[in-house]
Design an enzyme around this catalytic site. Structure first.
Site, PDB file in Angstrom:
ATOM      1  N   GLU A 155       4.568   1.670   6.557  1.00 26.30           N
ATOM      2  CA  GLU A 155       5.068   1.983   7.897  1.00 26.30           C
ATOM      3  C   GLU A 155       4.690   3.409   8.289  1.00 26.30           C
ATOM      4  O   GLU A 155       4.399   3.684   9.464  1.00 26.30           O
ATOM      5  CB  GLU A 155       6.593   1.807   7.934  1.00 26.30           C
ATOM      6  CG  GLU A 155       7.052   0.368   7.805  1.00 26.30           C
ATOM      7  CD  GLU A 155       6.486  -0.527   8.905  1.00 26.30           C
ATOM      8  OE1 GLU A 155       6.384  -0.057  10.064  1.00 26.30           O
ATOM      9  OE2 GLU A 155       6.132  -1.688   8.603  1.00 26.30           O
ATOM     10  N   SER A 241     -12.859   5.600  -5.742  1.00 22.58           N
ATOM     11  CA  SER A 241     -13.122   4.530  -4.774  1.00 22.58           C
ATOM     12  C   SER A 241     -14.245   3.567  -5.177  1.00 22.58           C
ATOM     13  O   SER A 241     -14.117   2.362  -4.983  1.00 22.58           O
ATOM     14  CB  SER A 241     -13.432   5.131  -3.398  1.00 22.58           C
ATOM     15  OG  SER A 241     -12.266   5.685  -2.836  1.00 22.58           O
ATOM     16  N   HIS A 370      -5.525  -6.251   2.321  1.00 15.64           N
ATOM     17  CA  HIS A 370      -6.266  -5.484   1.326  1.00 15.64           C
ATOM     18  C   HIS A 370      -5.909  -4.008   1.421  1.00 15.64           C
ATOM     19  O   HIS A 370      -5.700  -3.340   0.411  1.00 15.64           O
ATOM     20  CB  HIS A 370      -7.771  -5.659   1.524  1.00 15.64           C
ATOM     21  CG  HIS A 370      -8.594  -4.776   0.646  1.00 15.64           C
ATOM     22  ND1 HIS A 370      -8.727  -4.986  -0.708  1.00 15.64           N
ATOM     23  CD2 HIS A 370      -9.296  -3.644   0.925  1.00 15.64           C
ATOM     24  CE1 HIS A 370      -9.489  -4.033  -1.226  1.00 15.64           C
ATOM     25  NE2 HIS A 370      -9.842  -3.208  -0.253  1.00 15.64           N
ATOM     26  N   SER A 371      -5.829  -3.504   2.626  1.00 14.52           N
ATOM     27  CA  SER A 371      -5.412  -2.123   2.883  1.00 14.52           C
ATOM     28  C   SER A 371      -4.961  -2.045   4.327  1.00 14.52           C
ATOM     29  O   SER A 371      -4.959  -3.048   5.051  1.00 14.52           O
ATOM     30  CB  SER A 371      -6.573  -1.147   2.636  1.00 14.52           C
ATOM     31  OG  SER A 371      -7.544  -1.266   3.657  1.00 14.52           O
TER      32      SER A 371
END
Length: 479
Positions: A155, A241, A370-371
């Protein structure tokens, strides 16, 4: 690098020392340009090229010490009698029948589980590692904490307070139970959906939030994207990453532990999509050949971003890939905390005691996107997501089991959730109000003496910030 240099030097001295020792006092015989060394009764002799220097040494290092199950097994005679191919690596029987090895099994590899969706043991006498009240309550509490943290931080990203976030919804048990089965000396190399393992090891909520906000108390000094956690204190290597790069690194780290005779292993996590990277195969093969004590844990969550496993594999998922490299493997229900805990405990024992890698495929559906850069409703149905969110939730499943044991109550649940929410609200307020690391931190911690090109970049950056101050955050200092 310096550490690896010392280990490489140590290995050279080890080889030199071994070169003065005969191969267990057994003489070899010359045949066809190869030295043949008998290993043990009933096992094919080891073949070593004649051209190798220090033949006794190399055989001692890489052949004699092999674990028994990796050696070629005795062949069953066929219609060609006792003829066989005497090939490097072991004898291979001949056959007059042209038969291809099947590309798949008739049945899929079964998935090990202990608990049903109702939280009860699927059968009496189930094969699993017993868990006491203290351990079970901590496992459950950390799962709840991870869920709440994910909700709050997701959020916060949607409100524009942080730039990026990834949730672990549906995979809480897979990572937290894995961490619970390890010791603090075991090294964890995460992919990016393993904050539960770091939470288990004592990384605080304030530290998690500081990293996501990239403030001056962020251990990574604001250089990484949010959720790219790391902590040398907790033996948790910083998230990177690029996919699967940590797997060859894990094999090397594990081999280092082996050389130092440490009572520890390395645990490397990877997603199902990462198994299509070359580094996955290089990491597994290197670990298998060098007999490195590493556990490869694949979180097969059904989706590699928007690519389903049906488009990812022709084979039966991930677990079958281990056999090709000579690695013992198991498929486990990643929504079952007891099953994951038991499997990782057994895998750790195998990795350390037998000095070999192990592959664990954890099946736990990714309930969240996923993100925050992804909208998973574009490629999968809401009914599918809702089924796994409500009917197969690993946190609810484990809570039922803990409650059945009389270790948890509604009052405990209310107190826990209230406490975590208060801690997170405070952590966010503190992190958000804290200043950012100075720009100078962009140029430290890499070189002892910065090279000229780095000095020039820093000078240029300062000039740009001074020229366009409104284009840069006001809370970022130049010093």
């Amino acid at each position: 690098m310096a550490s690896w240099g010392r280990r490489s030097s140590g290995m050279v001295h080890h080889i030199k020392a071994l070169s003065k020792v005969e191969l267990r006092g057994k003489a070899g015989e010359m045949k066809g340009g190869w030295w043949r060394y008998p290993l043990q009764p009933g096992v094919a002799s080891a073949l070593v090229p004649r051209s190798w220097p220090c033949v006794n040494t190399m055989a001692s290092l890489f052949l004699v010490q092999r674990f028994k199950s990796s050696l070629p097994q005795k062949q069953v005679e066929d219609d060609d009698g006792d003829q066989d191919l005497d090939f490097p690596g072991g004898k291979v029987a001949y056959t007059s029948e042209m038969k291809f090895i099947s590309g798949s099994y008739d049945k899929r590899i079964p998935c090990y589980r202990v608990l049903g969706d109702d939280g009860e043991l699927i059968k009496d006498g189930s094969d699993f590692e017993k868990v006491n009240k203290e351990l079970a309550v901590k496992m459950y509490s950390d799962m709840v904490c991870l869920q709440i943290m994910d909700t709050f931080m997701y959020e916060a990203q949607r409100q524009g307070r942080i730039s990026f976030y990834m949730t672990s919804f549906g995979e809480e048990a897979a990572t937290i139970s894995s961490a619970a089965a390890l010791t603090k000396d075991d090294i964890i190399l995460p992919q990016y959906r393993e904050p539960g393992a770091l939470l288990w090891r004592g990384f605080t909520l304030q530290e998690f939030v500081n990293q996501c906000f990239g403030n001056k108390d962020d251990g990574g000094k604001g250089r990484q994207m949010p959720v790219h956690y790391g902590s040398s204190k907790h033996n948790f290597v910083t998230v990177s990453s690029p996919i699967a790069t940590q797997l060859p690194q894990a094999a090397g780290m594990a081999y280092s532990l082996k050389m130092d005779k440490k009572d520890a292993c390395v645990v490397a996590f990877i997603g199902d999509g990462g198994t299509s990277e070359g580094d996955f195969h290089a990491g597994l093969n290197f670990a298998a050949v060098m007999e490195a004590p590493v556990i490869f844990v694949c979180r097969n969550n059904g989706w590699a971003i928007s690519t389903p496993t049906s488009d990812q594999f022709r084979s039966d998922g991930v677990v079958v890939k281990g056999q090709a490299y000579g690695i013992p493997s198991i498929r486990v229900d990643g929504t079952d905390a007891l099953a994951v805990y038991s499997a990782i405990r057994a895998a750790r024992s195998m990795a350390i005691n037998e000095q070999r890698p192990v592959l664990v495929e954890s099946l736990a559906y990714r309930v969240g996107h996923h993100s925050t850069s992804d909208d998973s409703t574009k490629y999968r149905s809401l009914n599918e997501i809702e089924h796994w969110k409500t009917d197969r939730d690993p946190v609810n499943k484990f809570r039922k089991w803990v409650e059945l044991n009389g270790w948890w109550s509604e009052r405990d649940e209310a107190d826990l959730r209230s406490s975590i929410k208060k801690q997170l609200l405070k952590a966010i307020q503190v992190a958000e109000g804290m200043e950012k690391p100075p720009l100078t931190e962009l140029f430290t911690d890499v070189y002892d003496l910065p090279p000229s090109n780095l000095i020039e970049q820093e000078k240029l950056l300062r000039q740009i910030v001074n020229k366009y101050p409104r284009d840069f955050p006001s809370d970022v200092s130049l010093h």
